[in-house]
Design an enzyme around this catalytic site. Structure first.
Site, PDB file in Angstrom:
ATOM      1  N   HIS A 157      -1.846  49.144   3.443  1.00  0.00           N
ATOM      2  CA  HIS A 157      -3.046  48.937   2.633  1.00  0.00           C
ATOM      3  C   HIS A 157      -3.223  47.430   2.423  1.00  0.00           C
ATOM      4  O   HIS A 157      -2.273  46.720   2.090  1.00  0.00           O
ATOM      5  CB  HIS A 157      -2.904  49.660   1.292  1.00  0.00           C
ATOM      6  CG  HIS A 157      -3.967  49.288   0.318  1.00  0.00           C
ATOM      7  ND1 HIS A 157      -5.303  49.253   0.659  1.00  0.00           N
ATOM      8  CD2 HIS A 157      -3.902  48.913  -0.992  1.00  0.00           C
ATOM      9  CE1 HIS A 157      -6.002  48.878  -0.391  1.00  0.00           C
ATOM     10  NE2 HIS A 157      -5.189  48.661  -1.400  1.00  0.00           N
ATOM     11  N   ASN A 189      -9.542  43.425  -0.433  1.00  0.00           N
ATOM     12  CA  ASN A 189      -9.079  44.797  -0.639  1.00  0.00           C
ATOM     13  C   ASN A 189     -10.300  45.716  -0.709  1.00  0.00           C
ATOM     14  O   ASN A 189     -11.061  45.663  -1.678  1.00  0.00           O
ATOM     15  CB  ASN A 189      -8.272  44.851  -1.949  1.00  0.00           C
ATOM     16  CG  ASN A 189      -7.729  46.245  -2.262  1.00  0.00           C
ATOM     17  OD1 ASN A 189      -8.119  47.227  -1.624  1.00  0.00           O
ATOM     18  ND2 ASN A 189      -6.847  46.319  -3.236  1.00  0.00           N
ATOM     19  N   CYS A 208      -6.845  53.719  -3.421  1.00  0.00           N
ATOM     20  CA  CYS A 208      -6.572  52.951  -2.197  1.00  0.00           C
ATOM     21  C   CYS A 208      -5.735  53.731  -1.192  1.00  0.00           C
ATOM     22  O   CYS A 208      -5.603  53.306  -0.040  1.00  0.00           O
ATOM     23  CB  CYS A 208      -5.902  51.627  -2.539  1.00  0.00           C
ATOM     24  SG  CYS A 208      -6.863  50.607  -3.657  1.00  0.00           S
TER      25      CYS A 208
HETATM   26  O1  UT7 Z   1      -4.897  48.318  -4.318  1.00  0.00           O
HETATM   27  C1  UT7 Z   1      -4.045  47.785  -5.276  1.00  0.00           C
HETATM   28  C2  UT7 Z   1      -4.850  46.798  -6.076  1.00  0.00           C
HETATM   29  N1  UT7 Z   1      -4.172  45.799  -6.779  1.00  0.00           N
HETATM   30  C3  UT7 Z   1      -3.283  44.925  -6.274  1.00  0.00           C
HETATM   31  O2  UT7 Z   1      -2.840  44.967  -5.176  1.00  0.00           O
HETATM   32  C4  UT7 Z   1      -2.865  43.805  -7.190  1.00  0.00           C
HETATM   33  C5  UT7 Z   1      -1.400  43.541  -7.190  1.00  0.00           C
HETATM   34  N2  UT7 Z   1      -1.136  42.338  -7.900  1.00  0.00           N
HETATM   35  C6  UT7 Z   1      -1.419  41.118  -7.389  1.00  0.00           C
HETATM   36  O3  UT7 Z   1      -1.889  41.020  -6.268  1.00  0.00           O
HETATM   37  C7  UT7 Z   1      -1.076  39.904  -8.193  1.00  0.00           C
HETATM   38  O4  UT7 Z   1      -0.381  40.305  -9.355  1.00  0.00           O
HETATM   39  C8  UT7 Z   1      -2.332  39.088  -8.593  1.00  0.00           C
HETATM   40  C9  UT7 Z   1      -2.954  38.465  -7.349  1.00  0.00           C
HETATM   41  C10 UT7 Z   1      -3.358  39.963  -9.274  1.00  0.00           C
HETATM   42  C11 UT7 Z   1      -1.923  37.980  -9.527  1.00  0.00           C
HETATM   43  O5  UT7 Z   1      -1.005  37.109  -8.873  1.00  0.00           O
HETATM   44  P1  UT7 Z   1       0.226  36.527  -9.659  1.00  0.00           P
HETATM   45  O6  UT7 Z   1       0.939  35.636  -8.727  1.00  0.00           O
HETATM   46  O7  UT7 Z   1       0.974  37.707 -10.213  1.00  0.00           O
HETATM   47  O8  UT7 Z   1      -0.458  35.660 -10.783  1.00  0.00           O
HETATM   48  P2  UT7 Z   1      -0.376  35.836 -12.354  1.00  0.00           P
HETATM   49  O9  UT7 Z   1      -1.069  37.089 -12.767  1.00  0.00           O
HETATM   50  O10 UT7 Z   1       1.064  35.658 -12.754  1.00  0.00           O
HETATM   51  O11 UT7 Z   1      -1.191  34.595 -12.858  1.00  0.00           O
HETATM   52  C12 UT7 Z   1      -0.700  33.281 -12.742  1.00  0.00           C
HETATM   53  C13 UT7 Z   1      -1.716  32.339 -13.330  1.00  0.00           C
HETATM   54  C14 UT7 Z   1      -2.181  32.726 -14.732  1.00  0.00           C
HETATM   55  O12 UT7 Z   1      -2.367  31.547 -15.455  1.00  0.00           O
HETATM   56  P3  UT7 Z   1      -1.266  31.052 -16.526  1.00  0.00           P
HETATM   57  O13 UT7 Z   1      -1.172  32.167 -17.514  1.00  0.00           O
HETATM   58  O14 UT7 Z   1      -0.009  30.856 -15.729  1.00  0.00           O
HETATM   59  O15 UT7 Z   1      -1.865  29.791 -17.061  1.00  0.00           O
HETATM   60  C15 UT7 Z   1      -3.534  33.363 -14.505  1.00  0.00           C
HETATM   61  O16 UT7 Z   1      -4.387  33.234 -15.606  1.00  0.00           O
HETATM   62  O17 UT7 Z   1      -2.914  32.352 -12.509  1.00  0.00           O
HETATM   63  C16 UT7 Z   1      -4.050  32.567 -13.354  1.00  0.00           C
HETATM   64  N3  UT7 Z   1      -5.069  33.265 -12.579  1.00  0.00           N
HETATM   65  C17 UT7 Z   1      -5.960  32.632 -11.808  1.00  0.00           C
HETATM   66  N4  UT7 Z   1      -6.160  31.328 -11.542  1.00  0.00           N
HETATM   67  C18 UT7 Z   1      -7.161  31.007 -10.701  1.00  0.00           C
HETATM   68  C19 UT7 Z   1      -5.274  34.593 -12.489  1.00  0.00           C
HETATM   69  N5  UT7 Z   1      -6.310  34.830 -11.664  1.00  0.00           N
HETATM   70  C20 UT7 Z   1      -6.756  33.634 -11.229  1.00  0.00           C
HETATM   71  C21 UT7 Z   1      -7.779  33.239 -10.355  1.00  0.00           C
HETATM   72  N6  UT7 Z   1      -7.936  31.915 -10.122  1.00  0.00           N
HETATM   73  N7  UT7 Z   1      -8.594  34.119  -9.735  1.00  0.00           N
END
Ligand code: UT7
Length: 319
Positions: free
Chosen positions: A245, A275, A112
């Site tokens: 980004h 992204n 990225c």
């Molecule tokens: O170019 C760089 C590329 N990558 C990035 O920029 C990613 C950087 N990271 C992020 O943007 C965030 O960490 C994410 C968007 C990937 C995740 O957001 P978060 O606020 O850190 O959520 P989380 O991983 O803590 O997940 C919270 C909950 C989980 O459920 P439980 O365990 O609390 O029951 C996940 O299973 O949200 C759940 N979850 C979803 N729910 C609905 C994860 N993905 C989804 C989804 N829809 N798509």
């Protein structure tokens, strides 16, 4: 001698995939994706489209904006992590599709942060007299390296291409460029597969530790912005536009907060494009140039971060 951007271009594939569309396929919903990432939709390349096809349209639009003919291009750098094939480079394929033969053409693979890397390399080649009309492109088809059953990653990415034409200039357009990498973080965001002995080995789909990536991105985006300000002796307040980004609106907003700048000075396309990896910064730049937000005399800070890990900045004056 210095370099400046003479024109920008972008291309997004026609097919739009909304959060609601995704919610019909996997266990997710529009509200979760919007509030956690800012993403509302993404564009998806048609089956017959290759990364070089996306790059070609963006490049042609950038050349038209710059008023430069294809056969005047004497350097092509394509930043991509999703090349058409193992080799030749997507840049060589793009060169052929543009119908030109002048100068070097090569790919840069910094995920990225690839466009920031490519622009920095092109700046040095143009400013040193090594090229006169450089085409710098970020182009990606992430939809083909995503696990569409992994709701934690598949909602985040989209396809697209952005391009700029870099030309020599007596006044500095590119004011500073800083690049970094730390390979010890290579496992937090990767596509751990390759082609070997006639078959795919490893898992050729994106895997990510989202929390670690999030924290790392916020830290290094702010650091590299401060580095650019220190090197140029500019105050943060002198920056008219920040183009980070486009990964997640929360990462982007946290970066602006760390810089002490209002959100009104951030260009954001993550809602519409998601992204697009190496394409995200040139696509956002193109949008803000074409809608008239970026005007001559203004200062624009490009901030990249990506797998590797790689990160860096390009600070420019729009002339
Ligand atoms: O170019 C760089 C590329 N990558 C990035 O920029 C990613 C950087 N990271 C992020 O943007 C965030 O960490 C994410 C968007 C990937 C995740 O957001 P978060 O606020 O850190 O959520 P989380 O991983 O803590 O997940 C919270 C909950 C989980 O459920 P439980 O365990 O609390 O029951 C996940 O299973 O949200 C759940 N979850 C979803 N729910 C609905 C994860 N993905 C989804 C989804 N829809 N798509």
């Amino acid at each position: 001698m210095h370099s400046r951007i003479a024109g920008t271009g972008g291309y997004l594939p026609a097919q739009v995939l909304t959060n609601a569309d995704l919610a019909q396929r996997i266990d997710t919903d529009d509200e979760w994706v919007r509030t956690r990432t800012g993403i509302r939709q993404r564009h998806i390349a048609a089956p017959a489209e290759q990364t070089s096809d996306l790059a070609l349209v963006a490049a042609q639009r950038a050349l038209a904006a710059a008023g430069i003919a294809s056969d005047e291009v004497d350097l092509i750098i394509v930043a991509t992590t999703t090349p058409d094939m193992v080799f030749p480079s997507t840049a060589c394929i793009l060169q052929d599709k543009l119908g030109v033969k002048n100068g070097p053409a090569f790919d840069v693979q910094a995920v990225c942060c690839g466009f920031v890397y490519a622009l920095s390399i092109a700046d040095r080649m143009v400013a040193s007299g090594g090229a006169r009309n450089a085409l710098v492109v970020g182009a990606e088809i992430y939809s083909r390296i995503i696990d569409w059953n992994d709701r934690g990653t598949c909602v985040l990415f989209g396809d697209g291409a952005g391009a700029v034409v870099l030309v020599p200039s007596e006044r500095p357009g590119i004011l500073s460029a800083h690049l970094h990498a730390d390979g010890s973080y290579r496992n937090i965001l990767s596509v751990p597969g390759t082609v070997a002995n006639g078959a795919v080995s490893g898992r050729p789909l994106l895997t990510m530790d989202g929390h670690t990536v999030f924290k790392f991105a916020v830290k290094v985006l702010a650091e590299t912005a401060h580095e650019a300000l220190a090197a140029t002796g500019m105050a943060a307040d002198a920056i008219d536009w920040v183009i980070p980004h486009q990964a997640n609106i929360r990462i982007m907003e946290a970066t602006m907060k760390k810089l002490g700048l209002p959100l009104e000075r951030m260009v954001s396309t993550v809602g519409e494009h998601a992204n697009t990896s190496a394409a995200s910064i040139p696509l956002a730049l193109d949008v803000a140039v074409r809608d008239g937000r970026i005007r001559p005399g203004q200062h624009v800070m490009l901030l990249g971060v990506g797998g590797g890990f790689t990160w860096g900045s390009v600070l420019l004056r729009w002339i």
